[in-house]
Each structure stands twice: as structure tokens, then as C-alpha cells.
Design a protein around this motif. Structure first.
Motif, PDB file in Angstrom:
ATOM      1  N   LEU A  16      -6.153   5.517   9.615  1.00 14.59           N
ATOM      2  CA  LEU A  16      -7.468   5.041   8.681  1.00 14.59           C
ATOM      3  C   LEU A  16      -7.136   6.097   7.146  1.00 14.59           C
ATOM      4  O   LEU A  16      -7.220   5.578   6.205  1.00 14.59           O
ATOM      5  CB  LEU A  16      -8.699   5.648   8.937  1.00 14.59           C
ATOM      6  CG  LEU A  16      -9.769   5.417   8.179  1.00 14.59           C
ATOM      7  CD1 LEU A  16     -10.059   3.966   7.518  1.00 14.59           C
ATOM      8  CD2 LEU A  16     -11.100   5.864   8.936  1.00 14.59           C
ATOM      9  N   ALA A  17      -6.660   7.282   7.607  1.00 15.04           N
ATOM     10  CA  ALA A  17      -6.380   8.222   6.317  1.00 15.04           C
ATOM     11  C   ALA A  17      -5.519   7.649   5.422  1.00 15.04           C
ATOM     12  O   ALA A  17      -5.150   7.500   4.005  1.00 15.04           O
ATOM     13  CB  ALA A  17      -6.002   9.513   6.794  1.00 15.04           C
ATOM     14  N   VAL A  18      -4.242   7.125   6.193  1.00 14.78           N
ATOM     15  CA  VAL A  18      -3.116   6.683   5.579  1.00 14.78           C
ATOM     16  C   VAL A  18      -3.543   5.408   4.636  1.00 14.78           C
ATOM     17  O   VAL A  18      -3.169   4.936   3.559  1.00 14.78           O
ATOM     18  CB  VAL A  18      -1.849   6.289   6.350  1.00 14.78           C
ATOM     19  CG1 VAL A  18      -0.630   5.526   5.727  1.00 14.78           C
ATOM     20  CG2 VAL A  18      -1.302   7.461   7.236  1.00 14.78           C
ATOM     21  N   HIS A  19      -4.390   4.540   5.216  1.00 14.03           N
ATOM     22  CA  HIS A  19      -4.802   3.084   4.603  1.00 14.03           C
ATOM     23  C   HIS A  19      -5.819   3.810   3.462  1.00 14.03           C
ATOM     24  O   HIS A  19      -5.617   2.952   2.397  1.00 14.03           O
ATOM     25  CB  HIS A  19      -5.645   2.167   5.725  1.00 14.03           C
ATOM     26  CG  HIS A  19      -4.684   1.557   6.339  1.00 14.03           C
ATOM     27  ND1 HIS A  19      -3.817   0.107   5.921  1.00 14.03           N
ATOM     28  CD2 HIS A  19      -4.172   1.813   7.648  1.00 14.03           C
ATOM     29  CE1 HIS A  19      -3.101  -0.023   7.070  1.00 14.03           C
ATOM     30  NE2 HIS A  19      -3.113   1.006   8.121  1.00 14.03           N
ATOM     31  N   CYS A  20      -6.253   4.671   3.425  1.00 13.63           N
ATOM     32  CA  CYS A  20      -7.405   5.112   2.459  1.00 13.63           C
ATOM     33  C   CYS A  20      -6.481   5.797   1.277  1.00 13.63           C
ATOM     34  O   CYS A  20      -6.832   5.365   0.215  1.00 13.63           O
ATOM     35  CB  CYS A  20      -8.266   6.263   2.778  1.00 13.63           C
ATOM     36  SG  CYS A  20      -9.657   5.649   3.855  1.00 13.63           S
ATOM     37  N   TYR A  21      -5.419   6.578   1.642  1.00 15.08           N
ATOM     38  CA  TYR A  21      -4.872   7.050   0.425  1.00 15.08           C
ATOM     39  C   TYR A  21      -4.004   5.934  -0.205  1.00 15.08           C
ATOM     40  O   TYR A  21      -3.904   5.761  -1.452  1.00 15.08           O
ATOM     41  CB  TYR A  21      -3.454   7.841   1.038  1.00 15.08           C
ATOM     42  CG  TYR A  21      -3.822   9.206   1.140  1.00 15.08           C
ATOM     43  CD1 TYR A  21      -3.262  10.302   0.160  1.00 15.08           C
ATOM     44  CD2 TYR A  21      -4.518   9.706   2.004  1.00 15.08           C
ATOM     45  CE1 TYR A  21      -3.643  11.608  -0.020  1.00 15.08           C
ATOM     46  CE2 TYR A  21      -5.039  11.265   1.966  1.00 15.08           C
ATOM     47  CZ  TYR A  21      -4.544  12.031   1.003  1.00 15.08           C
ATOM     48  OH  TYR A  21      -5.167  13.303   0.909  1.00 15.08           O
ATOM     49  N   LYS A  22      -3.278   4.932   0.674  1.00 15.57           N
ATOM     50  CA  LYS A  22      -3.002   3.658  -0.129  1.00 15.57           C
ATOM     51  C   LYS A  22      -4.001   3.015  -0.908  1.00 15.57           C
ATOM     52  O   LYS A  22      -3.623   2.201  -1.988  1.00 15.57           O
ATOM     53  CB  LYS A  22      -2.370   2.624   0.647  1.00 15.57           C
ATOM     54  CG  LYS A  22      -1.053   3.237   1.429  1.00 15.57           C
ATOM     55  CD  LYS A  22      -0.297   2.365   2.389  1.00 15.57           C
ATOM     56  CE  LYS A  22       0.717   3.268   3.124  1.00 15.57           C
ATOM     57  NZ  LYS A  22       1.413   2.340   4.161  1.00 15.57           N
ATOM     58  N   ALA A  23      -5.128   2.796  -0.415  1.00 19.92           N
ATOM     59  CA  ALA A  23      -6.020   2.076  -1.275  1.00 19.92           C
ATOM     60  C   ALA A  23      -6.355   2.814  -2.491  1.00 19.92           C
ATOM     61  O   ALA A  23      -6.747   2.220  -3.500  1.00 19.92           O
ATOM     62  CB  ALA A  23      -7.388   1.736  -0.381  1.00 19.92           C
ATOM     63  N   THR A  24      -6.450   4.058  -2.634  1.00 19.31           N
ATOM     64  CA  THR A  24      -6.744   4.934  -3.799  1.00 19.31           C
ATOM     65  C   THR A  24      -5.747   5.075  -4.782  1.00 19.31           C
ATOM     66  O   THR A  24      -6.083   5.461  -5.807  1.00 19.31           O
ATOM     67  CB  THR A  24      -7.365   6.075  -3.652  1.00 19.31           C
ATOM     68  OG1 THR A  24      -6.294   6.878  -2.685  1.00 19.31           O
ATOM     69  CG2 THR A  24      -8.668   6.251  -2.609  1.00 19.31           C
ATOM     70  N   TYR A  33      -9.797  13.209  -9.800  1.00 17.28           N
ATOM     71  CA  TYR A  33     -10.546  14.198  -9.255  1.00 17.28           C
ATOM     72  C   TYR A  33     -11.882  13.762  -8.796  1.00 17.28           C
ATOM     73  O   TYR A  33     -12.742  14.864  -8.578  1.00 17.28           O
ATOM     74  CB  TYR A  33     -10.362  15.554 -10.434  1.00 17.28           C
ATOM     75  CG  TYR A  33      -9.131  15.916 -10.652  1.00 17.28           C
ATOM     76  CD1 TYR A  33      -8.262  16.505  -9.709  1.00 17.28           C
ATOM     77  CD2 TYR A  33      -8.448  15.411 -11.684  1.00 17.28           C
ATOM     78  CE1 TYR A  33      -6.811  17.067 -10.037  1.00 17.28           C
ATOM     79  CE2 TYR A  33      -7.040  15.655 -11.853  1.00 17.28           C
ATOM     80  CZ  TYR A  33      -6.585  16.402 -11.165  1.00 17.28           C
ATOM     81  OH  TYR A  33      -4.971  16.990 -11.376  1.00 17.28           O
ATOM     82  N   GLY A  34     -12.161  12.494  -9.078  1.00 17.88           N
ATOM     83  CA  GLY A  34     -13.747  12.109  -8.594  1.00 17.88           C
ATOM     84  C   GLY A  34     -13.514  11.575  -7.298  1.00 17.88           C
ATOM     85  O   GLY A  34     -13.391  12.170  -6.241  1.00 17.88           O
ATOM     86  N   LEU A  35     -13.625  10.237  -7.219  1.00 14.93           N
ATOM     87  CA  LEU A  35     -13.872   9.485  -6.165  1.00 14.93           C
ATOM     88  C   LEU A  35     -12.528   9.405  -5.135  1.00 14.93           C
ATOM     89  O   LEU A  35     -12.774   9.475  -4.155  1.00 14.93           O
ATOM     90  CB  LEU A  35     -14.490   7.993  -6.507  1.00 14.93           C
ATOM     91  CG  LEU A  35     -15.103   7.183  -5.255  1.00 14.93           C
ATOM     92  CD1 LEU A  35     -16.087   7.806  -4.482  1.00 14.93           C
ATOM     93  CD2 LEU A  35     -15.451   5.790  -5.842  1.00 14.93           C
ATOM     94  N   ILE A  81     -18.278   2.471   0.201  1.00 17.00           N
ATOM     95  CA  ILE A  81     -19.371   1.705  -0.330  1.00 17.00           C
ATOM     96  C   ILE A  81     -19.545   2.029  -1.803  1.00 17.00           C
ATOM     97  O   ILE A  81     -19.480   1.012  -2.493  1.00 17.00           O
ATOM     98  CB  ILE A  81     -20.654   1.736   0.452  1.00 17.00           C
ATOM     99  CG1 ILE A  81     -20.518   1.379   1.884  1.00 17.00           C
ATOM    100  CG2 ILE A  81     -21.777   1.353  -0.092  1.00 17.00           C
ATOM    101  CD1 ILE A  81     -21.503   2.041   2.866  1.00 17.00           C
ATOM    102  N   ILE A  82     -19.643   2.983  -2.322  1.00 13.45           N
ATOM    103  CA  ILE A  82     -19.593   3.239  -3.799  1.00 13.45           C
ATOM    104  C   ILE A  82     -18.281   2.737  -4.355  1.00 13.45           C
ATOM    105  O   ILE A  82     -18.655   2.000  -5.406  1.00 13.45           O
ATOM    106  CB  ILE A  82     -19.686   4.852  -3.885  1.00 13.45           C
ATOM    107  CG1 ILE A  82     -20.873   5.500  -3.539  1.00 13.45           C
ATOM    108  CG2 ILE A  82     -19.550   5.200  -5.511  1.00 13.45           C
ATOM    109  CD1 ILE A  82     -21.018   6.927  -3.593  1.00 13.45           C
ATOM    110  N   ALA A  83     -17.077   2.944  -3.984  1.00 14.45           N
ATOM    111  CA  ALA A  83     -16.057   2.388  -4.433  1.00 14.45           C
ATOM    112  C   ALA A  83     -16.012   0.829  -4.531  1.00 14.45           C
ATOM    113  O   ALA A  83     -15.465   0.286  -5.694  1.00 14.45           O
ATOM    114  CB  ALA A  83     -14.753   3.229  -3.765  1.00 14.45           C
ATOM    115  N   GLN A  84     -16.597   0.384  -3.492  1.00 14.79           N
ATOM    116  CA  GLN A  84     -16.623  -1.152  -3.637  1.00 14.79           C
ATOM    117  C   GLN A  84     -17.764  -1.611  -4.556  1.00 14.79           C
ATOM    118  O   GLN A  84     -17.431  -2.601  -5.183  1.00 14.79           O
ATOM    119  CB  GLN A  84     -16.914  -1.524  -2.042  1.00 14.79           C
ATOM    120  CG  GLN A  84     -17.027  -3.216  -1.854  1.00 14.79           C
ATOM    121  CD  GLN A  84     -18.281  -3.871  -2.169  1.00 14.79           C
ATOM    122  OE1 GLN A  84     -19.452  -3.179  -1.673  1.00 14.79           O
ATOM    123  NE2 GLN A  84     -18.329  -4.921  -2.471  1.00 14.79           N
TER     124      GLN A  84
END
Length: 119
Positions: A16-24, A33-35, A81-84
Motif C-alpha cells: 500500500l505504501a509503495v502504491h501511495c508513493y507512486k500515486a503521489t 511538503y503538503g498533502l 479522500i482529500i486528494a481525491q
């Protein structure tokens, strides 16, 4: 279990962390430095707390760190949710990350229940 790395929930949290890094990586650079940072930190914290808790000397301490991991997971979901909602995370990726998060939450709850029965 000899290592936290053998735990399916830890392995899933790492993914999940890897997928989050890729998404960001696709987020605006102004959000570095924010979301972006908040989301990445929360994602990494889920797996890190599982690992740290496993290294503690007691089952009760492990359970406490698993609960902290649950909190990090809820923080992560909030950032997703905020990012979406602000348009940085599109629906297919958002739903994939939320589904992964839901599954990890179920695994954490099951592991906590299992460990509590041994106390």
C-alpha cells in the motif's frame, strides 16, 4: 512467527505504501511538503508500527502498536479522500488505494482479536 516480515498484514501495508508513493508522484510539485508528504508519511507509518510492535517484548505492547497502525491507516484514508476531492487523485486509483486500505484494516482487526485471545 519469527519476523514481522512474515506477517501478511505487514506485507500488504508495504505494498500500500509503495502504491501511495507512486500515486503521489503525479501530484503537483507545490504539494511536495503538503498533502504529498502527509500521505506518504501516513502510508509508511502503517507498516512501520506493525514492525515496531512486533519487536516489543509483550503481546500487549504489540496490540497497542497494531492499534496505532490502525490510526495511521485512518489518517491515510483521510488524506486519500482529500486528494481525491481536490482532483489530485483520480477515481480508479483512489478506489484501488481505498480498497487496499480496507483490506489491511480487516487484517489488523483480525490480528488484534487473535492476539487478545492469547492474553
Amino acid at each position: 512467527m519469527n519476523s514481522y516480515r512474515e506477517l501478511k498484514v505487514w506485507q500488504s501495508a508495504i505494498e500500500l505504501a509503495v502504491h501511495c508513493y507512486k500515486a503521489t508522484e503525479e501530484f503537483p510539485k507545490g504539494e511536495l511538503y503538503g498533502l504529498t508528504a502527509q500521505l506518504r508519511r501516513a502510508a509508511g507509518s502503517v507498516a512501520a508500527n506493525i514492525a515496531e510492535g512486533h519487536g516489543r517484548e509483550s503481546t500487549a505492547n504489540f496490540i497497542q502498536f497494531l492499534r496505532i497502525s490502525q490510526g495511521s491507516l485512518k489518517e491515510l484514508e483521510t488524506h486519500l479522500i482529500i486528494a481525491q476531492r481536490v482532483g489530485m487523485l483520480k477515481h480508479p486509483r483512489f478506489h484501488d488505494l481505498m480498497d487496499r486500505s480496507d483490506e489491511i484494516g480487516k487484517m489488523l482487526r483480525a490480528l488484534i482479536r487473535s492476539l487478545q485471545e492469547k492474553l
